[in-house]
Every structure is written in structure tokens, then in C-alpha cells.
Design an enzyme around this catalytic site. Structure first.
Site, PDB file in Angstrom:
ATOM      1  CG  ASP A   7     -20.975  69.934 -38.060  1.00 39.62           C
ATOM      2  OD1 ASP A   7     -21.606  70.230 -39.092  1.00 39.62           O
ATOM      3  OD2 ASP A   7     -20.601  70.783 -37.228  1.00 39.62           O
ATOM      4  CG  ASP A  49     -21.654  75.471 -39.826  1.00 38.12           C
ATOM      5  OD1 ASP A  49     -21.316  75.802 -38.675  1.00 38.12           O
ATOM      6  OD2 ASP A  49     -21.656  74.287 -40.213  1.00 38.12           O
TER       7      ASP A  49
END
Length: 229
Positions: free
Chosen positions: A23, A172
Site C-alpha cells: 500500500d 481489500d
């Protein structure tokens, strides 16, 4: 523990993870800052064979395609995916072409309030559709599935699976043994898990998530699943 990122990454890969989902947050597109490209490049040097899914939660994602390609070693044939957010760009087709030119796989992500209609024209051009099951920016949030107070995003997963059956569908946020049933049942086959893996037994959690996709997503029997796992 970002101070032990290499060790943590090796640990989850050894526990059975297929992909390392990284991320990248810029503090503009999302209200948090994580890490950038030198960290990814350093991680790649120590994990040359890992499949890196670089989730670009950043403004102007078109600016960083070449930088990410270099960091992940795309020119050397290293396995990687560049996942950009549709909300962060006005020209998704140009980004897709740029990513393809580097040899990386292409992912497009949508926030919980973004509709499939906003990406349906480009879905045929990408490899993966990422449906965020929490608001992006922070880990440990509640899964936005059936019964969520404000937003059940799983109908979007089912819509993509029904109309674009050959695509990888990634979810996610808030994924665990308790929520994999709904996510896999809707058609998700790439499961991003953070808190549930690192706060529990990584191997046990990964096996459970994989079993959920096989059972609820692919219709495998318990006997077949035991043979696969």
C-alpha cells in the site's frame, strides 16, 4: 512492523501467501502516509521472486508508473502489478497503456462509493478489478459486506464476476475467516488481508482464506480442498 518489513514479508510468503500487497499512500488521495518507492526497491532486492502488487493510493498515479516499474524490476521480468484508483485520474486508458508498456500487470481500484458503471468501459483493458471493502487509508476497519451499517459493496463484486468472468477480482479491507464466505461467494479470488494475518497465526489464516475461495468461490468440496491444501 515496517522496521522489519523484509522479515515480515518472508514470513507471510513462507506461510503460503501468493502475493505481497504493498500500500503506497501519499497523504493526499487518502488521509495517511505509508512508504514510497525506495522501500519497494529495497524489498525487491531481498525478495527477487515475490509477486508484488503495488496498490497506488495516490493522486496523479500516471506520474509514478515508470518509477514503480524500476522499483519492482519489471524490465528484468519480475512479477508485479500496478493498481491505480479510478478516482485519481481523468485518463485511465493512458495509464493502462503506460503500465502495459512496462510489462507489469494492470489493476484498477474503486473506493466503496464508486460504482462499477464508472469503470465498466476499461474493465476489458485491465487484469484485475480491486473493490475496496473498507474506506482506503487505514487498516483494521470493518468489512463492508452484508449487514454493514452504510454500504454493502459485494454486489459490485458479483456484478464484475457475472459480466467479466475472466478477470481477477481483488477485495481489500476487513478480510478474515469470518468474512471470506461472503467475499468469495460474490466472486472475489484475490484476497488482501493485513490485520487478520499479522495479528493471528499467518499460516492458519492464509489456509483458511484460501479454503474459503476454493469452497465458496469455486465450489470445491471439502475433500477436494484437503487435497489441494
Amino acid at each position: 512492523d515496517l522496521s522489519n518489513l523484509e522479515a515480515a514479508s518472508k514470513m507471510v510468503l513462507e506461510a503460503g501467501a501468493d502475493v505481497l500487497h504493498l500500500d503506497v499512500m501519499d497523504g493526499a488521495f487518502v488521509p495517511n502516509i505509508s512508504f514510497g518507492f525506495p522501500v519497494i526497491e529495497s524489498l525487491r532486492k531481498n525478495l527477487p521472486d515475490a509477486y508484488l502488487d503495488v496498490h497506488m493510493m495516490v493522486a496523479e498515479p500516471e506520474k509514478w508508473v515508470e518509477v514503480v516499474a524500476k522499483a519492482v524490476g519489471a524490465a528484468e521480468g519480475k512479477r508485479a502489478q500496478y493498481t491505480f484508483h479510478i478516482e485519481a485520474t481523468d485518463n485511465p486508458k493512458a495509464i493502462i497503456e503506460a503500465i502495459r508498456a512496462t510489462g507489469m500487470r494492470v489493476g484498477v481500484g474503486i473506493k466503496p462509493n464508486t460504482t462499477i458503471a464508472e469503470i465498466e468501459e476499461i474493465i476489458p483493458l485491465v487484469d484485475t478489478v480491486l473493490v475496496m471493502t473498507v474506506e482506503p487509508g487505514f487498516g483494521g476497519q470493518s468489512f463492508m459486506g452484508p449487514g454493514h451499517a452504510t454500504n454493502d459493496v459485494l454486489p459490485k463484486v458479483l456484478d464484475v464476476r457475472t459480466r467479466f468472468g475472466d478477470k481477477d477480482i481483488e477485495v481489500d479491507g476487513g478480510l478474515s475467516a469470518a468474512t471470506i464466505v461472503e467475499a468469495a461467494g460474490a466472486g472475489a479470488n484475490m484476497i488482501v488481508a493485513g490485520s487478520s494475518v499479522f495479528k493471528g497465526d499467518p499460516k492458519e489464516t492464509i489456509v483458511s482464506l484460501r479454503a474459503g475461495v476454493l469452497k465458496y468461490g469455486l465450489g470445491k468440496t471439502d475433500e477436494q480442498i484437503n487435497e489441494i491444501l
